[in-house]
Design a protein around this motif. Structure first.
Motif, PDB file in Angstrom:
ATOM      1  N   THR A 152      49.379  36.265  63.906  1.00 43.28           N
ATOM      2  CA  THR A 152      49.447  37.649  63.255  1.00 43.28           C
ATOM      3  C   THR A 152      48.584  37.039  61.799  1.00 43.28           C
ATOM      4  N   GLY A 153      48.825  35.848  61.430  1.00 43.41           N
ATOM      5  CA  GLY A 153      48.208  35.380  60.249  1.00 43.41           C
ATOM      6  C   GLY A 153      46.570  35.518  60.361  1.00 43.41           C
ATOM      7  N   LEU A 154      46.085  35.086  61.522  1.00 43.18           N
ATOM      8  CA  LEU A 154      44.815  34.782  61.781  1.00 43.18           C
ATOM      9  C   LEU A 154      44.316  36.281  61.813  1.00 43.18           C
ATOM     10  N   VAL A 155      44.858  37.022  62.325  1.00 40.65           N
ATOM     11  CA  VAL A 155      44.299  38.355  62.496  1.00 40.65           C
ATOM     12  C   VAL A 155      44.456  39.208  61.078  1.00 40.65           C
ATOM     13  N   VAL A 156      45.741  39.258  60.299  1.00 42.11           N
ATOM     14  CA  VAL A 156      45.724  39.768  58.956  1.00 42.11           C
ATOM     15  C   VAL A 156      44.748  39.191  57.986  1.00 42.11           C
ATOM     16  N   TYR A 157      44.632  37.623  57.985  1.00 39.94           N
ATOM     17  CA  TYR A 157      43.854  37.246  56.957  1.00 39.94           C
ATOM     18  C   TYR A 157      42.615  36.731  57.445  1.00 39.94           C
ATOM     19  N   LYS A 158      41.719  37.577  57.801  1.00 34.35           N
ATOM     20  CA  LYS A 158      40.269  37.147  58.338  1.00 34.35           C
ATOM     21  C   LYS A 158      39.622  36.227  57.257  1.00 34.35           C
ATOM     22  N   ARG A 159      39.161  35.307  57.664  1.00 37.32           N
ATOM     23  CA  ARG A 159      37.965  34.313  56.816  1.00 37.32           C
ATOM     24  C   ARG A 159      39.099  33.695  55.959  1.00 37.32           C
ATOM     25  N   PHE A 160      40.105  33.133  56.293  1.00 31.90           N
ATOM     26  CA  PHE A 160      41.077  32.832  55.518  1.00 31.90           C
ATOM     27  C   PHE A 160      40.454  31.169  54.845  1.00 31.90           C
ATOM     28  N   TRP A 161      39.629  30.653  55.631  1.00 33.94           N
ATOM     29  CA  TRP A 161      39.242  29.438  54.921  1.00 33.94           C
ATOM     30  C   TRP A 161      38.025  29.471  53.971  1.00 33.94           C
ATOM     31  N   ARG A 162      37.862  30.787  53.362  1.00 27.53           N
ATOM     32  CA  ARG A 162      37.010  31.149  52.215  1.00 27.53           C
ATOM     33  C   ARG A 162      37.956  30.410  51.022  1.00 27.53           C
ATOM     34  N   GLY A 163      39.310  30.839  51.089  1.00 27.47           N
ATOM     35  CA  GLY A 163      40.123  30.354  50.091  1.00 27.47           C
ATOM     36  C   GLY A 163      40.241  28.846  49.739  1.00 27.47           C
ATOM     37  N   TYR A 164      39.839  27.906  50.849  1.00 27.50           N
ATOM     38  CA  TYR A 164      39.891  26.855  50.751  1.00 27.50           C
ATOM     39  C   TYR A 164      38.701  26.050  50.197  1.00 27.50           C
ATOM     40  N   LEU A 165      37.640  26.820  50.493  1.00 26.33           N
ATOM     41  CA  LEU A 165      36.331  26.369  50.162  1.00 26.33           C
ATOM     42  C   LEU A 165      35.808  26.784  48.750  1.00 26.33           C
ATOM     43  N   ARG A 166      36.383  27.922  48.330  1.00 28.71           N
ATOM     44  CA  ARG A 166      36.357  28.420  46.981  1.00 28.71           C
ATOM     45  C   ARG A 166      37.554  28.710  46.187  1.00 28.71           C
ATOM     46  N   PRO A 167      38.407  27.716  45.754  1.00 28.63           N
ATOM     47  CA  PRO A 167      39.765  27.953  45.116  1.00 28.63           C
ATOM     48  C   PRO A 167      39.522  28.561  43.652  1.00 28.63           C
ATOM     49  N   ARG A 168      40.484  29.402  43.300  1.00 33.04           N
ATOM     50  CA  ARG A 168      40.443  30.207  42.126  1.00 33.04           C
ATOM     51  C   ARG A 168      42.032  30.240  41.550  1.00 33.04           C
ATOM     52  N   LEU A 169      42.023  30.409  40.215  1.00 30.69           N
ATOM     53  CA  LEU A 169      43.115  30.661  39.605  1.00 30.69           C
ATOM     54  C   LEU A 169      42.856  31.355  38.595  1.00 30.69           C
ATOM     55  N   ARG A 170      43.426  32.909  38.762  1.00 24.50           N
ATOM     56  CA  ARG A 170      42.961  33.908  37.757  1.00 24.50           C
ATOM     57  C   ARG A 170      44.198  33.962  36.715  1.00 24.50           C
ATOM     58  N   LEU A 171      44.037  33.751  35.481  1.00 26.39           N
ATOM     59  CA  LEU A 171      45.137  33.681  34.209  1.00 26.39           C
ATOM     60  C   LEU A 171      45.319  34.978  33.892  1.00 26.39           C
ATOM     61  N   GLY A 172      44.427  35.869  33.632  1.00 25.31           N
ATOM     62  CA  GLY A 172      44.653  36.908  32.973  1.00 25.31           C
ATOM     63  C   GLY A 172      44.922  38.416  33.665  1.00 25.31           C
ATOM     64  N   HIS A 173      45.388  38.145  34.735  1.00 28.90           N
ATOM     65  CA  HIS A 173      45.166  39.329  35.701  1.00 28.90           C
ATOM     66  C   HIS A 173      46.791  39.709  36.153  1.00 28.90           C
ATOM     67  N   GLY A 174      47.694  39.101  35.350  1.00 30.15           N
ATOM     68  CA  GLY A 174      49.101  39.250  35.548  1.00 30.15           C
ATOM     69  C   GLY A 174      49.918  38.306  36.623  1.00 30.15           C
ATOM     70  N   GLY A 175      51.211  38.427  36.655  1.00 38.25           N
ATOM     71  CA  GLY A 175      51.956  37.358  37.283  1.00 38.25           C
ATOM     72  C   GLY A 175      51.814  37.476  38.727  1.00 38.25           C
ATOM     73  N   ARG A 176      51.558  38.674  39.264  1.00 36.70           N
ATOM     74  CA  ARG A 176      51.592  38.770  40.919  1.00 36.70           C
ATOM     75  C   ARG A 176      50.390  38.001  41.213  1.00 36.70           C
ATOM     76  N   VAL A 177      48.999  38.196  40.529  1.00 36.89           N
ATOM     77  CA  VAL A 177      47.985  37.748  40.840  1.00 36.89           C
ATOM     78  C   VAL A 177      47.753  36.400  40.905  1.00 36.89           C
ATOM     79  N   PHE A 178      48.233  35.957  39.761  1.00 35.13           N
ATOM     80  CA  PHE A 178      48.577  34.293  39.510  1.00 35.13           C
ATOM     81  C   PHE A 178      49.187  33.585  40.427  1.00 35.13           C
ATOM     82  N   TRP A 179      50.370  34.229  40.774  1.00 35.44           N
ATOM     83  CA  TRP A 179      51.007  33.494  41.894  1.00 35.44           C
ATOM     84  C   TRP A 179      50.760  33.667  43.255  1.00 35.44           C
ATOM     85  N   GLY A 180      49.880  34.738  43.350  1.00 38.45           N
ATOM     86  CA  GLY A 180      49.202  34.970  44.694  1.00 38.45           C
ATOM     87  C   GLY A 180      47.945  33.911  45.070  1.00 38.45           C
ATOM     88  N   ASP A 181      47.447  33.495  43.855  1.00 33.87           N
ATOM     89  CA  ASP A 181      46.403  32.657  43.959  1.00 33.87           C
ATOM     90  C   ASP A 181      46.913  31.325  44.114  1.00 33.87           C
TER      91      ASP A 181
END
Length: 181
Positions: A152-181
């Motif tokens: 189910t993780g592979l189905v829901v998160y298509k192209r999940f490897w992109r997060g490993y290749l381009r890591p990001r940390l968004r500070l100004g978009h609220g706590g939910r986005v920050f902790w999701g990153d």
């Protein structure tokens, strides 16, 4: 919400099995820290390990009449050899023998942390009913929800490897986005 509460018992069980498995992987090192008899200290920096015949002779000198059943040489040279012996009175025990000097440094007691934690992880210390390992089957059954989570993780998160290749940390978009990153 109901989905999460219904899954809680299985994931609490999964957490327990994963925690005990993590401890089991380093159980030998934990014993090394807690019990000085398990440590193998070389007398000099260039000391050579003894051969098995030399270890047998050293054990015979220090434990007369004891019959060696087997010698277990650990992977790392900082650990003592574990020599299983049977004494003339029929009692069996495990001795910790320095692989450099052949000195018996200690004896394993009736409680072995490594065996305990591995048994807790592998079969939950449940009894074998008529040779049927209930705990082992319970632990093994966790592969089904883990495999389902993988699929189910592979189905829901298509192209999940992109997060490993381009890591990001968004500070100004609220706590939910920050902790999701």
């Amino acid at each position: 919400m109901v989905h999460g509460w219904l899954a809680l018992p299985i994931w609490a069980f999964l957490f327990f099995v994963c925690l005990t498995g993590s401890i089991a992987t380093i159980s030998q090192e934990i014993v090394w820290l807690a019990n000085p008899a398990v440590r193998a200290n070389a007398p000099t920096t260039n000391a050579a390990l003894l051969g098995y015949d030399d270890v047998l002779a050293a054990v015979e000198r220090q434990e007369p009449g004891a019959r060696v059943r087997f010698i277990s040489r650990p992977v790392k040279s900082i650990f003592a050899l574990t020599v299983s012996v049977t004494r003339p009175d029929g009692a069996s025990s495990a001795l910790f023998v320095n692989p450099y000097t052949g000195a018996v440094q200690g004896e394993q007691g009736s409680f072995d942390f490594r065996q305990f934690i591995r048994a807790l992880h592998g079969w939950l210390l449940m009894p074998f009913d008529d040779g049927f390992p209930i705990g082992w089957y319970l632990v093994s059954a966790l592969t089904i929800p883990l495999f389902g989570s993988l699929i189910t993780g592979l189905v829901v998160y298509k192209r999940f490897w992109r997060g490993y290749l381009r890591p990001r940390l968004r500070l100004g978009h609220g706590g939910r986005v920050f902790w999701g990153d």
